[in-house]
Design an enzyme around this catalytic site. Structure first.
Site, PDB file in Angstrom:
ATOM      1  N   LYS A 113       0.864  -1.182   0.000  1.00 48.66           N
ATOM      2  CA  LYS A 113       0.000   0.000   0.000  1.00 48.66           C
ATOM      3  C   LYS A 113       0.895   1.225   0.000  1.00 48.66           C
ATOM      4  O   LYS A 113       2.048   1.157   0.441  1.00 48.66           O
ATOM      5  CB  LYS A 113      -0.881   0.016   1.260  1.00 48.66           C
TER       6      LYS A 113
HETATM    7  P1  NAD Z   1     -13.793   7.782  -2.205  1.00 51.92           P
HETATM    8  O1  NAD Z   1     -12.798   8.854  -1.977  1.00 51.92           O
HETATM    9  O2  NAD Z   1     -14.350   7.589  -3.572  1.00 51.92           O
HETATM   10  O3  NAD Z   1     -15.062   7.977  -1.227  1.00 51.92           O
HETATM   11  C1  NAD Z   1     -14.931   8.136   0.146  1.00 51.92           C
HETATM   12  C2  NAD Z   1     -16.301   8.517   0.711  1.00 51.92           C
HETATM   13  O4  NAD Z   1     -16.196   8.587   2.137  1.00 51.92           O
HETATM   14  C3  NAD Z   1     -16.820   9.870   0.253  1.00 51.92           C
HETATM   15  O5  NAD Z   1     -18.214   9.782  -0.005  1.00 51.92           O
HETATM   16  C4  NAD Z   1     -16.572  10.771   1.450  1.00 51.92           C
HETATM   17  O6  NAD Z   1     -17.482  11.839   1.511  1.00 51.92           O
HETATM   18  C5  NAD Z   1     -16.805   9.803   2.573  1.00 51.92           C
HETATM   19  N1  NAD Z   1     -16.188  10.241   3.827  1.00 51.92           N
HETATM   20  C6  NAD Z   1     -14.934  10.724   4.034  1.00 51.92           C
HETATM   21  N2  NAD Z   1     -14.775  11.055   5.320  1.00 51.92           N
HETATM   22  C7  NAD Z   1     -15.925  10.777   5.930  1.00 51.92           C
HETATM   23  C8  NAD Z   1     -16.373  10.910   7.277  1.00 51.92           C
HETATM   24  N3  NAD Z   1     -15.577  11.388   8.232  1.00 51.92           N
HETATM   25  N4  NAD Z   1     -17.640  10.492   7.577  1.00 51.92           N
HETATM   26  C9  NAD Z   1     -18.458  10.013   6.620  1.00 51.92           C
HETATM   27  N5  NAD Z   1     -18.078   9.870   5.341  1.00 51.92           N
HETATM   28  C10 NAD Z   1     -16.838  10.254   5.005  1.00 51.92           C
HETATM   29  O7  NAD Z   1     -13.106   6.458  -1.657  1.00 51.92           O
HETATM   30  P2  NAD Z   1     -13.445   4.955  -2.042  1.00 51.92           P
HETATM   31  O8  NAD Z   1     -12.531   4.553  -3.143  1.00 51.92           O
HETATM   32  O9  NAD Z   1     -14.911   4.786  -2.169  1.00 51.92           O
HETATM   33  O10 NAD Z   1     -12.927   4.198  -0.731  1.00 51.92           O
HETATM   34  C11 NAD Z   1     -13.719   4.072   0.454  1.00 51.92           C
HETATM   35  C12 NAD Z   1     -13.154   2.975   1.320  1.00 51.92           C
HETATM   36  O11 NAD Z   1     -13.132   1.759   0.545  1.00 51.92           O
HETATM   37  C13 NAD Z   1     -11.711   3.159   1.810  1.00 51.92           C
HETATM   38  O12 NAD Z   1     -11.595   2.553   3.073  1.00 51.92           O
HETATM   39  C14 NAD Z   1     -10.895   2.377   0.809  1.00 51.92           C
HETATM   40  O13 NAD Z   1      -9.655   1.960   1.341  1.00 51.92           O
HETATM   41  C15 NAD Z   1     -11.816   1.219   0.568  1.00 51.92           C
HETATM   42  N6  NAD Z   1     -11.555   0.494  -0.670  1.00 51.92           N
HETATM   43  C16 NAD Z   1     -11.578   1.116  -1.889  1.00 51.92           C
HETATM   44  C17 NAD Z   1     -11.327   0.375  -3.030  1.00 51.92           C
HETATM   45  C18 NAD Z   1     -11.422   0.985  -4.403  1.00 51.92           C
HETATM   46  O14 NAD Z   1     -11.263   0.239  -5.385  1.00 51.92           O
HETATM   47  N7  NAD Z   1     -11.709   2.258  -4.548  1.00 51.92           N
HETATM   48  C19 NAD Z   1     -11.015  -0.985  -2.940  1.00 51.92           C
HETATM   49  C20 NAD Z   1     -11.024  -1.604  -1.689  1.00 51.92           C
HETATM   50  C21 NAD Z   1     -11.287  -0.834  -0.554  1.00 51.92           C
END
Ligand code: NAD
Length: 423
Positions: A113
């Site tokens: 990561k």
């Molecule tokens: P993103 O940046 O697209 O979205 C994040 C979301 O979380 C946004 O809607 C934001 O407003 C919200 N957020 C941020 N801080 C917040 C808070 N304090 N309270 C409530 N909501 C809040 O990110 P993503 O790619 O959707 O990733 C989200 C999670 O999923 C992370 O933990 C990431 O590690 C995990 N993840 C993502 C992927 C991927 O392919 N994108 C894969 C596996 C895991």
């Protein structure tokens, strides 16, 4: 708690959470216990300085990281996060969860990561490009299509991956499409990658509900985080007959007992950048989100959200972890006591890395699959992995999380044992 000199994690911090998960799995490892310490130490951690000239002519420095937790089963694989709270300790935990996730799904990867500690919202596209390119150049000594393959995570996307691919290729003197995944389609990206994590969350949710006899039609779903993962998972649940009754993001929390109109909500978020102000629901207090009665609660924002106190309030049958590490060990214990089934991140959100694997394979063979082929293969792989984890959980009478760790650690440590120690 930690035997490493460079971090001092608390029990509920990301690395502390990971260490507690390894402690829980140890009794189920049999003869492989001899090798378990390897799981508690990242193989390699790189800290880099990223100096750039800002648009106003001044020089700014940023701190970047790339951690390769394990390379035992194959190259490192895992996303890059841009966030002001990123720390080495957080990146270590996220890299270790990638080791577990890749092994739980049986992808031929280790775990890695990366991250940069800054707020991308405060920078122009030009500055973002400079930061990304300098970071890529600095970590270029340890990444590569056969060494370690970054991908998007929080606040990074296809554009960032395009800059990373281009920078690495310029330094290498040859176009290396396979050095990152989550790229735009014209650069060797894969159809279905953008939606893959959310799709995987939905598929694993559907399988869990089927096994627990929770009907999809009319099921009540709440989602925290409405970005890439949360919004796509919510859309697929709604399309299958579930009702999305509560959504929270960084702008606020909204509720609609009848279920949101997803097309309207997605449109509102695309236009305004968040759920706040959406007319098709009522605004509620952020903390009241945890009291909403649901069948499925999907944390899909950041880690550490389901604390002990919030776990006491949650009224869900299933917690489906879209985010990485959203539940603290203390929160996890409360949910278990209250009979709430937790589907762990390492399988619930594994759809993204699975289609990243497909992208990497397609780049190597320069032969690209249709979106249908991708979605069918994704469904088959993660459903199969989930079945194995579910059966392991029933066999040992352990949580799905510990079961996923048993499956994953067994694979990693068997590989470790077969390879032996060098020298
Ligand atoms: P993103 O940046 O697209 O979205 C994040 C979301 O979380 C946004 O809607 C934001 O407003 C919200 N957020 C941020 N801080 C917040 C808070 N304090 N309270 C409530 N909501 C809040 O990110 P993503 O790619 O959707 O990733 C989200 C999670 O999923 C992370 O933990 C990431 O590690 C995990 N993840 C993502 C992927 C991927 O392919 N994108 C894969 C596996 C895991």
């Amino acid at each position: 708690m930690s035997n490493l000199s460079f971090v001092s994690p608390s029990r509920n911090s990301p690395w502390g959470t990971y260490l507690a998960q390894i402690d829980a799995v140890e009794p189920y490892l049999g003869r492989l216990q001899r090798w378990v310490e390897t799981m508690r130490r990242p193989k390699r951690a790189l800290i880099v300085d990223i100096p750039i000239e800002l648009d106003n002519g001044s020089i700014a420095h940023f701190e970047g990281y790339r951690v390769q937790h394990s390379l035992t089963r194959g190259p490192g694989k895992g996303g890059v996060r841009y966030h002001p709270d990123v720390t080495l300790e957080e990146v270590m935990a996220l890299s270790a969860w990638m080791t577990i996730k890749n092994a739980a799904v049986n992808l031929p990867y280790g775990g890695a990561k990366g991250g940069i500690r800054f707020d991308p919202k405060l920078h122009s596209m030009k500055e973002l490009e400079k930061i990304t390119r300098r970071y890529t150049s600095e970590i270029g000594i340890i990444i590569g299509p056969q060494q370690d393959i970054p991908a998007p995570d929080v606040n990074t996307n296809g554009q960032i991956m395009a800059w990373m691919m281009d920078t690495y290729s310029m330094n290498a003197g040859a176009t290396a499409t396979g050095v990152v995944t989550g790229k735009p389609i014209p650069l060797g990206g894969s159809l279905g990658r953008v939606a893959a994590t959310g799709r995987g969350v939905f598929v694993i949710g559907r399988e869990t509900m089927r096994r627990m006899n929770v009907p999809m039609e009319g099921a009540r779903v709440a989602v925290q985080g409405f970005g890439n993962v949360g919004s796509i998972a919510a859309k697929l649940f709604a399309a299958s007959g579930a009702k999305i009754v509560a959504v929270q993001d960084h702008t606020g929390t909204i509720l609609n007992e009848q279920g949101f109109d997803m097309a309207d909500l997605l449109d509102h978020v695309a236009k305004t950048g968040g759920v706040a102000g959406f007319k098709g629901g009522d605004k509620i207090d952020n903390e009241d989100f945890w009291d909403v009665k649901t069948d499925v609660l999907i944390p899909a924002a950041l880690e550490g959200q389901i604390t002990q106190a919030r776990a006491q309030r949650i009224k869900a049958r299933i917690v489906l972890e879209g985010a990485n590490g959203p539940t603290t060990p203390d929160g996890d214990a409360v949910l278990a006591d209250r009979g709430i089934r937790v589907v762990p991140d390492v399988i619930a959100n594994a759809g993204g890395v699975t289609v990243s694997y497909f992208e990497w394979v397609q780049d190597f063979s320069s032969f690209f699959w249709t979106e249908d082929e991708i979605n069918v293969r994704l469904d088959k792989i993660i459903t199969g992995a989930f079945k194995h984890i579910w059966e392991t959980s029933e066999q040992h009478r352990i949580s799905l999380r510990t079961a996923a760790f048993v499956v994953a650690c067994t694979r990693v440590l068997e590989a470790r044992e077969e390879r032996g120690l060098y020298p």
